[in-house]
Design a protein around this motif. Structure first.
Motif, PDB file in Angstrom:
ATOM      1  N   TRP A  81      -3.715   5.902   0.334  1.00 46.31           N
ATOM      2  CA  TRP A  81      -3.752   4.640   1.075  1.00 46.31           C
ATOM      3  C   TRP A  81      -4.301   4.823   2.485  1.00 46.31           C
ATOM      4  CZ3 TRP A  81      -0.468   3.919   5.411  1.00 46.31           C
ATOM      5  CH2 TRP A  81      -0.508   2.643   5.970  1.00 46.31           C
ATOM      6  N   GLY A 117       0.778  -1.231   0.000  1.00 45.64           N
ATOM      7  CA  GLY A 117       0.000   0.000   0.000  1.00 45.64           C
ATOM      8  C   GLY A 117       0.804   1.272   0.000  1.00 45.64           C
ATOM      9  N   MET A 147      -9.126  -1.786  -4.362  1.00 44.40           N
ATOM     10  CA  MET A 147      -8.334  -2.967  -4.713  1.00 44.40           C
ATOM     11  C   MET A 147      -9.033  -3.803  -5.784  1.00 44.40           C
ATOM     12  SD  MET A 147      -6.420  -4.184  -1.210  1.00 44.40           S
ATOM     13  CE  MET A 147      -7.517  -3.596   0.083  1.00 44.40           C
ATOM     14  N   TRP A 187      -8.041   3.330   4.241  1.00 43.33           N
ATOM     15  CA  TRP A 187      -7.957   2.292   5.269  1.00 43.33           C
ATOM     16  C   TRP A 187      -8.558   2.765   6.602  1.00 43.33           C
ATOM     17  CZ3 TRP A 187      -7.027  -2.761   5.859  1.00 43.33           C
ATOM     18  CH2 TRP A 187      -6.529  -3.475   4.756  1.00 43.33           C
ATOM     19  N   ASP A 219      -1.432  -4.994   0.258  1.00 42.69           N
ATOM     20  CA  ASP A 219      -2.531  -4.646  -0.651  1.00 42.69           C
ATOM     21  C   ASP A 219      -2.353  -5.341  -1.994  1.00 42.69           C
ATOM     22  OD1 ASP A 219      -3.317  -2.947   1.391  1.00 42.69           O
ATOM     23  OD2 ASP A 219      -3.447  -1.155   0.131  1.00 42.69           O
ATOM     24  N   SER A 268      -3.744  -8.782  -1.863  1.00 46.49           N
ATOM     25  CA  SER A 268      -5.204  -8.785  -1.995  1.00 46.49           C
ATOM     26  C   SER A 268      -5.620  -8.587  -3.444  1.00 46.49           C
ATOM     27  CB  SER A 268      -5.813  -7.676  -1.121  1.00 46.49           C
ATOM     28  OG  SER A 268      -5.392  -7.805   0.223  1.00 46.49           O
TER      29      SER A 268
END
Length: 233
Positions: free
Chosen positions: A151, A7, A54, A155, A85, A88
């Motif tokens: 980022w 990230g 994402m 989050w 990240d 993911s």
């Protein structure tokens, strides 16, 4: 093998690890900075990333990049190597594009949001404001504020606490090597063990004396594990 950074990562923050890994495998590697990172186009100041950021990287940006580079994933499906990240994103790509994915290596991926991870992200925010973290990131990003706040804000956005891809990753058909350090400050072992429960062709690697970045903390063990995993297939 396509490398997908963390990230706050970028092409340069991988340093020479991708080259070491592909040399050991005898493969070719592709490393790039996602939009908003490194030397890629910065995020517009007014642009706020959404809860699906994402998913969009996995379903839109990565396929477009492969097409632009002339990589026909239907014919020569790549391996994806994703960190945090990026892990993911790799999982989401493989869950959607079965025939276009040969295999996955995911380091410290996120499949759900954990309180301990959010506490670490809050601490990173304070470090960005109070320490030289911004100067360190400026060595790797043309616009460190674009990379960091894109980022950090998503989050820590309250609705993001409900973010999860647990229900999607069960569609993955390719082999998966899921790796996590026992000292990871951003996620517990549930992140990779949750993958193994839903994707039975997953092999787990849990590394001692290792934090959130196995490729930096335990590079030799990681390269050996990836090589062993790839040879079995």
């Amino acid at each position: 093998m396509v490398f997908l950074h963390e990230g706050l990562g970028s092409l340069s923050m991988w340093k020479d690890f991708p080259q070491q890994l592909v040399d050991a495998l005898g493969w070719r590697g592709l490393v790039y900075s996602r939009p908003g990172y490194g030397r890629s186009t910065p995020r517009d100041a007014e642009e706020a990333w959404q809860l699906d950021f994402m998913h969009r990287q996995a379903h839109e940006v990565l396929p477009a990049l492969l097409r632009a580079l002339g990589i026909v994933a239907d014919q020569t499906p790549p391996w994806l190597f994703g960190h945090s990240d990026g892990g993911s994103i790799a999982l989401l790509y493989a869950a959607r594009f079965h025939r276009q994915t040969a295999g996955l290596v995911v380091l410290a991926p996120h499949i759900l949001v954990e309180d301990m991870g959010l506490r670490s992200i809050e601490a990173t925010r304070q470090a960005y404001l109070d320490t030289d973290l911004r100067d360190k990131l400026a060595r790797h990003h043309d616009d460190p504020d674009s990379a960091f706040w894109g980022w950090n804000r998503i989050w820590l956005h309250p609705p993001f606490r409900e973010w999860s891809i647990e229900g999607e990753i069960g569609a993955i058909e390719c082999p998966v090597l899921a790796v996590q350090g026992l000292d990871d400050q951003y996620g517990t072992l549930e992140q990779i063990r949750g993958i193994a429960r839903r994707v039975p062709q997953t092999r787990l690697l849990e590394l001692a004396d290792c934090g959130h970045s196995p490729h930096r903390d335990q590079p030799e063990a990681l390269i050996a594990a990836v090589g062993s995993f790839a040879k079995l297939l």
